[in-house]
Design a protein around this motif. Sequence first.
Motif, PDB file in Angstrom:
ATOM      1  N   GLU A   1      27.669  78.240   7.753  1.00 33.08           N
ATOM      2  CA  GLU A   1      26.211  79.219   8.003  1.00 33.08           C
ATOM      3  C   GLU A   1      26.542  80.638   7.435  1.00 33.08           C
ATOM      4  OE1 GLU A   1      23.301  78.155   8.582  1.00 33.08           O
ATOM      5  OE2 GLU A   1      24.181  76.008   8.482  1.00 33.08           O
ATOM      6  N   SER A   2      28.008  80.997   7.661  1.00 38.50           N
ATOM      7  CA  SER A   2      28.282  82.258   7.103  1.00 38.50           C
ATOM      8  C   SER A   2      28.329  82.784   5.766  1.00 38.50           C
ATOM      9  CB  SER A   2      29.681  82.590   7.689  1.00 38.50           C
ATOM     10  OG  SER A   2      29.623  82.286   9.188  1.00 38.50           O
ATOM     11  N   PHE A   3      28.156  81.716   4.869  1.00 36.57           N
ATOM     12  CA  PHE A   3      28.305  81.937   3.422  1.00 36.57           C
ATOM     13  C   PHE A   3      26.965  81.424   2.796  1.00 36.57           C
ATOM     14  CE2 PHE A   3      32.568  81.587   4.750  1.00 36.57           C
ATOM     15  CZ  PHE A   3      33.185  83.181   4.126  1.00 36.57           C
ATOM     16  N   LEU A   4      25.900  81.338   3.529  1.00 30.34           N
ATOM     17  CA  LEU A   4      24.680  81.027   2.939  1.00 30.34           C
ATOM     18  C   LEU A   4      24.306  82.128   1.927  1.00 30.34           C
ATOM     19  CD1 LEU A   4      22.631  79.718   5.977  1.00 30.34           C
ATOM     20  CD2 LEU A   4      23.827  78.479   4.250  1.00 30.34           C
ATOM     21  N   LEU A   5      23.823  81.754   0.946  1.00 28.98           N
ATOM     22  CA  LEU A   5      23.228  82.709   0.034  1.00 28.98           C
ATOM     23  C   LEU A   5      22.538  83.823   0.513  1.00 28.98           C
ATOM     24  CD1 LEU A   5      22.246  80.323  -3.072  1.00 28.98           C
ATOM     25  CD2 LEU A   5      24.494  81.903  -2.753  1.00 28.98           C
ATOM     26  N   GLU A   6      21.510  83.385   1.159  1.00 27.46           N
ATOM     27  CA  GLU A   6      20.604  84.451   1.789  1.00 27.46           C
ATOM     28  C   GLU A   6      21.207  85.559   2.727  1.00 27.46           C
ATOM     29  OE1 GLU A   6      19.663  80.760   4.174  1.00 27.46           O
ATOM     30  OE2 GLU A   6      20.237  81.252   2.310  1.00 27.46           O
TER      31      GLU A   6
ATOM     32  N   SER B   1      17.147  70.566   8.836  1.00 30.03           N
ATOM     33  CA  SER B   1      18.665  70.566   8.459  1.00 30.03           C
ATOM     34  C   SER B   1      19.155  71.461   9.617  1.00 30.03           C
ATOM     35  CB  SER B   1      18.771  71.154   7.295  1.00 30.03           C
ATOM     36  OG  SER B   1      18.433  72.702   7.199  1.00 30.03           O
ATOM     37  N   SER B   2      20.791  71.428   9.817  1.00 34.35           N
ATOM     38  CA  SER B   2      21.296  72.290  10.705  1.00 34.35           C
ATOM     39  C   SER B   2      21.396  73.586  10.376  1.00 34.35           C
ATOM     40  CB  SER B   2      23.063  71.596  10.902  1.00 34.35           C
ATOM     41  OG  SER B   2      23.670  71.996   9.614  1.00 34.35           O
ATOM     42  N   THR B   3      20.945  73.943   9.116  1.00 29.28           N
ATOM     43  CA  THR B   3      21.254  75.239   8.486  1.00 29.28           C
ATOM     44  C   THR B   3      19.693  76.030   9.155  1.00 29.28           C
ATOM     45  OG1 THR B   3      22.526  74.719   6.598  1.00 29.28           O
ATOM     46  CG2 THR B   3      20.806  76.683   6.491  1.00 29.28           C
ATOM     47  N   ASN B   4      18.569  74.961   9.124  1.00 28.31           N
ATOM     48  CA  ASN B   4      17.341  75.774   9.597  1.00 28.31           C
ATOM     49  C   ASN B   4      17.472  75.859  11.092  1.00 28.31           C
ATOM     50  OD1 ASN B   4      16.549  75.582   6.893  1.00 28.31           O
ATOM     51  ND2 ASN B   4      15.370  73.630   7.180  1.00 28.31           N
ATOM     52  N   LEU B   5      17.980  74.949  11.667  1.00 29.41           N
ATOM     53  CA  LEU B   5      18.252  75.071  13.413  1.00 29.41           C
ATOM     54  C   LEU B   5      19.396  76.242  13.757  1.00 29.41           C
ATOM     55  CD1 LEU B   5      18.174  71.547  14.453  1.00 29.41           C
ATOM     56  CD2 LEU B   5      16.642  73.221  15.270  1.00 29.41           C
ATOM     57  N   ALA B   6      20.083  76.767  12.699  1.00 29.07           N
ATOM     58  CA  ALA B   6      21.251  77.632  13.226  1.00 29.07           C
ATOM     59  C   ALA B   6      20.598  79.057  13.727  1.00 29.07           C
ATOM     60  CB  ALA B   6      22.229  77.908  12.062  1.00 29.07           C
ATOM     61  N   GLY B   7      19.595  79.365  13.128  1.00 32.82           N
ATOM     62  CA  GLY B   7      18.903  80.629  13.724  1.00 32.82           C
ATOM     63  C   GLY B   7      18.462  80.319  15.026  1.00 32.82           C
ATOM     64  N   ALA B   8      17.647  79.207  15.350  1.00 28.24           N
ATOM     65  CA  ALA B   8      17.110  79.109  16.689  1.00 28.24           C
ATOM     66  C   ALA B   8      18.356  79.058  17.637  1.00 28.24           C
ATOM     67  CB  ALA B   8      16.552  77.633  16.826  1.00 28.24           C
ATOM     68  N   TYR B   9      19.632  78.453  17.228  1.00 24.67           N
ATOM     69  CA  TYR B   9      20.684  78.193  18.246  1.00 24.67           C
ATOM     70  C   TYR B   9      21.380  79.395  18.757  1.00 24.67           C
ATOM     71  CZ  TYR B   9      24.128  74.728  19.846  1.00 24.67           C
ATOM     72  OH  TYR B   9      24.831  74.079  20.652  1.00 24.67           O
ATOM     73  N   GLY B  10      21.525  80.432  17.748  1.00 25.06           N
ATOM     74  CA  GLY B  10      21.996  81.755  18.148  1.00 25.06           C
ATOM     75  C   GLY B  10      21.472  82.400  19.231  1.00 25.06           C
ATOM     76  N   ILE B  11      20.069  82.568  19.064  1.00 25.91           N
ATOM     77  CA  ILE B  11      19.386  83.404  20.201  1.00 25.91           C
ATOM     78  C   ILE B  11      19.645  82.774  21.425  1.00 25.91           C
ATOM     79  CG2 ILE B  11      16.767  83.583  20.994  1.00 25.91           C
ATOM     80  CD1 ILE B  11      17.649  85.552  19.084  1.00 25.91           C
ATOM     81  N   ALA B  12      19.602  81.489  21.400  1.00 22.99           N
ATOM     82  CA  ALA B  12      19.672  80.730  23.054  1.00 22.99           C
ATOM     83  C   ALA B  12      21.260  80.994  23.297  1.00 22.99           C
ATOM     84  CB  ALA B  12      19.533  79.118  22.749  1.00 22.99           C
TER      85      ALA B  12
END
Length: 643
Positions: free
Chosen positions: A42-47, A368-379
């Motif tokens: 997740e740290s090296f995603l293009l966005e 995908s796990s990438t799409n879920l990563a943003g939700a995970y971090g907040i929790a």
Amino acid sequence: MTHDAAASRPAPRGRVLAGLSLAALGVVFGDIGTSPLYALKESFLLEHGVPATPENILGILSLVFWSLAFVISFKYIAVLLKADNRGEGGILALLALIRPQGELAGARRALVLLGLFGAALLYGDGVITPAISVLGALEGIDVATPALREYIVPIAVAILVVLFLAQRRGTAGIGRIFGPVMIVWFMAIGALGISGIARDPSILRALWPGYAVDFFVRDGMQGFLILGSVVLVLTGGEALYADMGHFGRRPIRLAWFALVLPALLLNYFGQGALLLDDPSGAANPFYHLVPKPLLYPMVALSTAAAVVASQALISGAFSLTRQAVQLGYCPRVTVVHTSQHEAGQIYIPEVNTGLMLACLALVIGFKSSTNLAGAYGIAVTGTMAITTVLFANAARTRLGWRPRLVIPMAALFLAVDLAFFSANLVKIPAGGWFPILLAGLIFVLMATWKKGRHIVTAVLREGTLPMELFIKEMAKRPPVRVPGVAVFMTSDLSGAPPVLLHHLKHNKVLHERVILMSVATREIPQVPEEDRVDCQDLGFGFFAVQASYGFMESPNVPDILQALVPRGLVVKAQEATFYLGRETLIPTKAAPAKRAALAARGLWMPMWRKRIFMVMANNARSATAFFGLPPNRVVELGAQVQI
């Protein structure tokens, strides 16, 4: 001090310590142990705008190392494991420590509400972890055979459905293999990490914190926001703290420093070395570490580890719900004990169904796990910060820690927690809204239930008669007494319960022996058996029985009656008659002046909250089943209660 009982237990040694450490691997470290599947990716995603250059790779690996060292090894392992509630850890254990009796007010009320929201966030963690772990494991299929990519989501759905449907059978059987599975997992990811480091040993330079500092200085705001991905290496820290009561401090510390931490660091640094050698592997550095012939076996092992991590969070949600019920923040639910030997192994069908539906919705919706990563971090970060605030208060006011030690330490912890949390705020539109929405909904439900029960109890108390006056009245004008024992369940032993008054008014008779029984929850995990029951002879055939349970225990009235035998009160559950009150709630409106007066006494809720409370009350598990009463010996008397 509340941790005396825990401190008095002998520390485990030898084979006992090894056995507990093995069990802890399968329960405590499943979540954090599966983070390498998706964290560095997740740290090296293009966005994010952070390409896999040598400087960025070293900077992010340095952040990973020092985050694990500070947050997990220092904050949770070294400090928070010492801040326990008689051996139990976690948000609700801390909340029980600081929770005052009676109505909340001022700063303490805000603190308790904050803790309640933190507990609600844990449910978000329990929903997201199974989804992201299983998806992250199965995404190795995309690396091995890209043509099978479209089958990842259906396979994940099937695995999760089987996992949740299996909960009713209990985890005692498969639980025995959780520890060995995680040993194989940690050894495997450690070995993969060593092979990766061998490609470019210069990655070990990232141990120097200067690379993390240079990363922040060089990338500015972009470097700060990358903390939103780095925090994924810390998932499971709260579970580590919450599971302390099951295993104790020493087994958790031994497992962490002897196996878990070395394996995680080796794998993260191996992924970093891979990226130094081949930056194109940033799409999935974990699976690019795996030799091609071993890809599918590794997918299978990863999926098994993800199931272990998911099971730990599901069981944690069951335990959290039971604690919430006992502390008065949740209506009665169905608690099924799935093991005759382990009291902590429980199954709650209502929670299981809710978790399953939410998990499946996440997998199908986010894909995908990438799409879920943003939700995970907040929790994760929200829970970390709230735990720090509760720890600071409990350590200073209840555990006797010195303020000059607690305040600077808590300030440092909170600064780090809020940095991670702030970096995740930008992810709210990309999925971070989900745990906030879910936690907000659960928070409203828990706060409404607590408030509603407080109002109902206050209304019923106004209609009671002090027991001294009631006994005197019985002595003056004794009613007809019939053979047998009647047990009246009540929440307040100081007054004659309404159900007793209604029974006497309508039936004109009383049993020879009348027991007024109150079951209360104390602010500790377990109540010693010698302190379980207190019995007082009120005279005229009346007895007051106060039973106490911890927030990790489930009440059982037949067991309470059995505990009365040594006190000279012999009562058989199958021969007694149990009287329960069933309230019919009637929501009412009030004039502004009356509403203000009720609000000042903490006895008013808006109409929408009243309706929510009524729905929760109508769907709560019956008191007969919850207290383990024989159904054919129960009499319920109804009463209308205006709220």
